[in-house]
Design an enzyme around this catalytic site. Structure first.
Site, PDB file in Angstrom:
ATOM      1  N   LYS A 116       0.874  -1.260  -0.065  1.00  0.00           N
ATOM      2  CA  LYS A 116      -0.190   0.086   0.014  1.00  0.00           C
ATOM      3  C   LYS A 116       0.775   1.116  -0.012  1.00  0.00           C
ATOM      4  O   LYS A 116       1.862   1.192   0.432  1.00  0.00           O
ATOM      5  CB  LYS A 116      -0.876   0.030   1.101  1.00  0.00           C
ATOM      6  CG  LYS A 116      -2.022   0.895   1.246  1.00  0.00           C
ATOM      7  CD  LYS A 116      -3.095   0.247   0.342  1.00  0.00           C
ATOM      8  CE  LYS A 116      -4.499   1.042   0.221  1.00  0.00           C
ATOM      9  NZ  LYS A 116      -5.455   0.122  -0.156  1.00  0.00           N
TER      10      LYS A 116
HETATM   11  N1  GLU Z   1      -6.885   0.320  -3.481  1.00  0.00           N
HETATM   12  C1  GLU Z   1      -7.909  -0.846  -3.573  1.00  0.00           C
HETATM   13  C2  GLU Z   1      -8.142  -1.705  -2.467  1.00  0.00           C
HETATM   14  O1  GLU Z   1      -7.861  -1.354  -1.387  1.00  0.00           O
HETATM   15  C3  GLU Z   1      -7.313  -1.864  -4.986  1.00  0.00           C
HETATM   16  C4  GLU Z   1      -6.095  -2.252  -5.052  1.00  0.00           C
HETATM   17  C5  GLU Z   1      -5.425  -2.783  -6.313  1.00  0.00           C
HETATM   18  O2  GLU Z   1      -6.275  -2.762  -7.090  1.00  0.00           O
HETATM   19  O3  GLU Z   1      -4.377  -3.033  -6.058  1.00  0.00           O
HETATM   20  O4  GLU Z   1      -8.243  -3.088  -2.642  1.00  0.00           O
END
Ligand code: GLU
Length: 427
Positions: A116
């Site tokens: 993240k």
């Molecule tokens: N930000 C989204 C999540 O929390 C998508 C993450 C992604 O597609 O890599 O799942």
């Protein structure tokens, strides 16, 4: 003679979001009897990068921003996870979100680890030019980590396909200029994005709701729903639930909420938000606060905003029978237990909102192969994964007599632990 020492009364340290993530992990680890070695490995983040970087603003001044990129665990594959732009982003929050990405990818069976990123900024205060400068410099700062086979970012709170395009271009320029579309997902279709990615998180939430409704005997054509948050995920859930015949009686955004017990015209609310920038002041609805919204009478509640919304303080007043977490981390462990004891079914974030990363995976596969699928293929494959995962989590919940969060985590942890065990410890 010994001096008398008066011990200071220490305030109880506040529990952070990462503490919550570890607490949830430990509850599930206990259920499956995870050994202490694996517990120690999996309850830490592998890498935490903090960057401070200057950005030239439109008025010629320079501002310094702080950003993060965290890898929780890479046992199953490259790191995967979004990047959020928000004034309250902290390293602790990004660590929790990275850990949840590990479990999210594992619970739906994607070959990824958890990552993240975030930048502490209010993007609404920036011009497009400043936003682009910030994005390109942040991408450069985290370039030691990202890559199509190492760590693949995606959108999250306040980031979008245009920002993904700038990330893709910046990375590509660092690698000779030829486009490397697989370095990021959630890109515009013209740059190798996937059909269906924009709606995928919301669509996945609705597939999850449909599965839960079947086992609960809840008829969606006569059900009522409330959605907290009207960004990409929340607005898509509201629209798709309406298409299924559900009455969406309340929605909100960061400015406040609106409520109409006869049901809101979601297309008109979307148009109102496009015009005014918010759902508030929508005619034909009463104003409610974000707190009141959660407690409105309804069958289905969809938290689709930020963390820590459903707590021990308000969990007992929630009227919904089914909660589907489109947001990451909206419910605390105490609230989980209160809801479970009251018979409320909760579809946890790591499963309910996994449609986003699932279609990100489809996009990555398409980008690597330069071979593109139709929207129908994307949605059918997403549905198959959401349905299969629901059954696996539900079976786990029945087997261990635990709520769906612990069941989903137990399943995910078991998978990551098994991969870790098979790979062994280097050296
Ligand atoms: N930000 C989204 C999540 O929390 C998508 C993450 C992604 O597609 O890599 O799942």
């Amino acid at each position: 003679m010994t001096a008398t020492v008066t011990l200071p009364i220490r305030p109880k340290p506040e529990r952070t979001l990462f503490d919550v993530a570890v607490e949830q992990f430990n509850i599930a680890a206990d259920v499956i009897g995870l050994d202490d070695d694996l517990r120690r490995i999996l309850s830490e983040c592998k890498r935490e990068l903090i960057v401070h970087f200057p950005v030239e603003m439109d008025d010629g001044s320079v501002q310094v921003f702080t950003g993060y990129r965290v890898h929780h665990n890479l046992a199953a594959g490259p790191g995967k996870g979004g990047i959020r732009y928000h004034p309250d982003v902290t390293l602790d929050e990004v660590k929790a979100l990275a850990m949840w990405m590990t479990w999210k990818c594992a619970v739906v069976g994607l070959p990824y680890g958890g990552a993240k990123g975030g930048v502490k900024v209010d993007p609404k205060q920036l011009s497009q030019n400043e936003l682009q400068n910030l994005t390109r410099r942040y991408t450069t700062e985290i370039s030691a980590l990202i890559g199509p086979y190492s760590d693949i970012p995606a959108p999250d709170v306040n980031t979008n396909p245009q920002i993904m395009a700038w990330i893709m271009d910046t990375y590509s320029m660092h690698h000779g200029g030829v486009a490397v579309p697989a370095v990021v997902t959630g890109k515009p279709i013209q740059l190798g994005g996937s059909e269906g990615r924009n709606e995928a998180t919301g669509r996945g939430v609705v597939f999850a709701i449909e599965e839960a409704a079947k086992v609960m005997g809840l008829d969606l054509t006569s059900a009522t729903a409330v959605v907290q948050g009207f960004g990409n995920a929340g607005s898509t859930v509201a629209r798709l639930l309406t298409e299924l015949g559900c009455r969406v009686v309340g929605v909100s955004d960061s400015h406040g909420g609106i409520w109409n017990s006869r049901g809101l015209d979601i297309a008109a609310v979307l148009e109102h938000k496009r015009r005014t920038g918010s759902v508030i002041n929508f005619p034909d609805a009463e104003a409610v606060s974000n707190e009141e919204l959660l407690e409105l009478p309804c069958d289905i509640l969809v938290p689709a905003a930020l963390e820590n919304q459903i707590t021990e303080e308000n969990a007992s007043r929630i009227k919904a029978r089914l909660i589907a977490e489109a947001a990451n981390g909206p419910t605390t462990p105490e609230a989980d237990q209160i809801l479970y004891d009251r018979g409320v079914v909760l579809l946890p974030d790591i499963y309910a909102n996994a449609g986003g990363v699932t279609v990100s995976y489809f996009e990555w596969v398409q980008s690597l192969q330069h071979f593109y699928w139709t929207e129908q293929e994307v949605n059918d494959r997403l549905k198959a994964i959401m349905t299969r995962s629901f059954r696996a989590i539900h079976a786990m919940a029945e087997r261990y007599h635990v709520h769906m969060r612990t069941a989903a985590l137990a399943l995910a942890i078991q998978r990551v632990a098994e991969i870790t065990r098979l790979r062994g410890i280097y050296p």
